[in-house]
Design an enzyme around this catalytic site. Structure first.
Site, short mmCIF file in Angstrom:
data_model
loop_
_atom_site.label_atom_id
_atom_site.label_comp_id
_atom_site.label_asym_id
_atom_site.label_seq_id
_atom_site.Cartn_x
_atom_site.Cartn_y
_atom_site.Cartn_z
CG ASN A 94 49.10 85.22 -12.11
OD1 ASN A 94 49.35 85.35 -10.89
ND2 ASN A 94 48.12 85.80 -12.71
CE1 TYR A 159 44.37 78.78 -4.91
CE2 TYR A 159 45.22 79.07 -2.60
CZ TYR A 159 45.26 79.44 -4.08
OH TYR A 159 45.70 80.57 -4.60
CB ALA A 161 46.71 69.38 -2.77
#
Length: 264
Positions: A94, A159, A161
């Site tokens: 995460n 971001y 991508a």
């Protein structure tokens, strides 16, 4: 998630970036489902805070300092987990960062810094986690992507991508390990009131119209982006992760919890 079919009793879970925001919501949900949850973060204080929150729910935990950009740091984390805990059943990759930049203004350094954490970090973590999970022939890997991994956002090309990349990477490796008891899925959060969106330096502050407060911008973006008209929560993300961790035949998917945004 109290139903027995969603029990994670005797499971050991790892959450990178689990000390705050979406990561903290995921860690809480995993602990409430019965898992022991290890919290890994670049920031030692956040890792310790996350581990304390898990412990307060009556589950075992550990704070781990890791730099997901560095293979030696990631491998040291997994080696330590194997030595101390003897297993790794669930891994939620995460950890992530965000910044804004129009295509003409975006620097190579901005691009590299963001890709290093958001995409390289997921690759390195998955690689090390799978090596351990293969020994047990069991594992549940959940990689955090984004609705920006399904729909591009202006001034967030780097971001988007990285998050589109997470989805493609997730789908590919899911097929590699599909017959080894390991599932790999991507979570795509929608608009969540964490540091990425809220505050003067969050997206709602940076995307405020002239004369509009950050609070007004936040309310407008919820209404304009989300068919339900209200933001999602870290707890929403945690519920989906628990489901992913319990579903044996769900793999290679990118599931959005976004109030209907990605319906089109």
């Amino acid at each position: 998630m109290a139903d027995s079919q969603f029990s994670l009793s005797e499971r050991v879970a790892l959450v990178t970036g689990g000390g705050r925001g979406i990561g903290a919501g995921i860690a809480k949900a995993l602990a409430e489902a019965g898992a022991d949850v290890l919290i890994a973060d670049y920031n030692v204080a956040l890792a310790e805070e996350g581990a304390a929150a898990v412990a307060s729910l009556g589950r075992k935990s550990e704070a781990i300092v890791v730099d997901v950009r560095k293979p030696e740091s990631v491998q040291a984390m997994i080696d330590s987990i194997e030595k101390t805990w003897g297993q790794l059943d669930i891994a939620v990759n995460n950890a992530g960062v965000v910044s804004l930049g129009g295509i003409e203004d975006l620097s190579v350094e901005q691009w590299d810094d963001l890709i290093d954490v958001n995409l390289r970090g997921v690759f390195l973590c998955c690689q090390a986690e799978i090596r351990l999970m293969r020994k047990a022939r069991f594992g549940r890997i959940i990689n955090t992507s984004s609705i920006a991994g399904k729909v591009g956002f202006p001034n967030l090309s780097h971001y988007s991508a990285s998050k589109f990349g997470v989805i493609g990477f997730t789908n590919a490796i899911a097929k590699e390990v599909a017959k080894e008891g390991i599932t790999v899925n991507a979570l795509c959060p929608g608009i969540v009131a964490t540091g990425m969106w809220r505050g003067e330096t969050g997206l709602s502050g940076l995307w405020a119209l002239p004369g509009e407060t950050e609070e007004q911008s936040w309310a407008r973006h919820q209404q304009s982006f989300l068919p339900q008209g209200e933001a999602q929560t870290p707890e929403d993300m945690g519920q989906m992760v628990v489901y992913m961790a319990c579903a044996p035949h769900l793999t290679g998917q990118a599931l959005a919890v976004d109030g209907g945004f990605s319906l089109g």
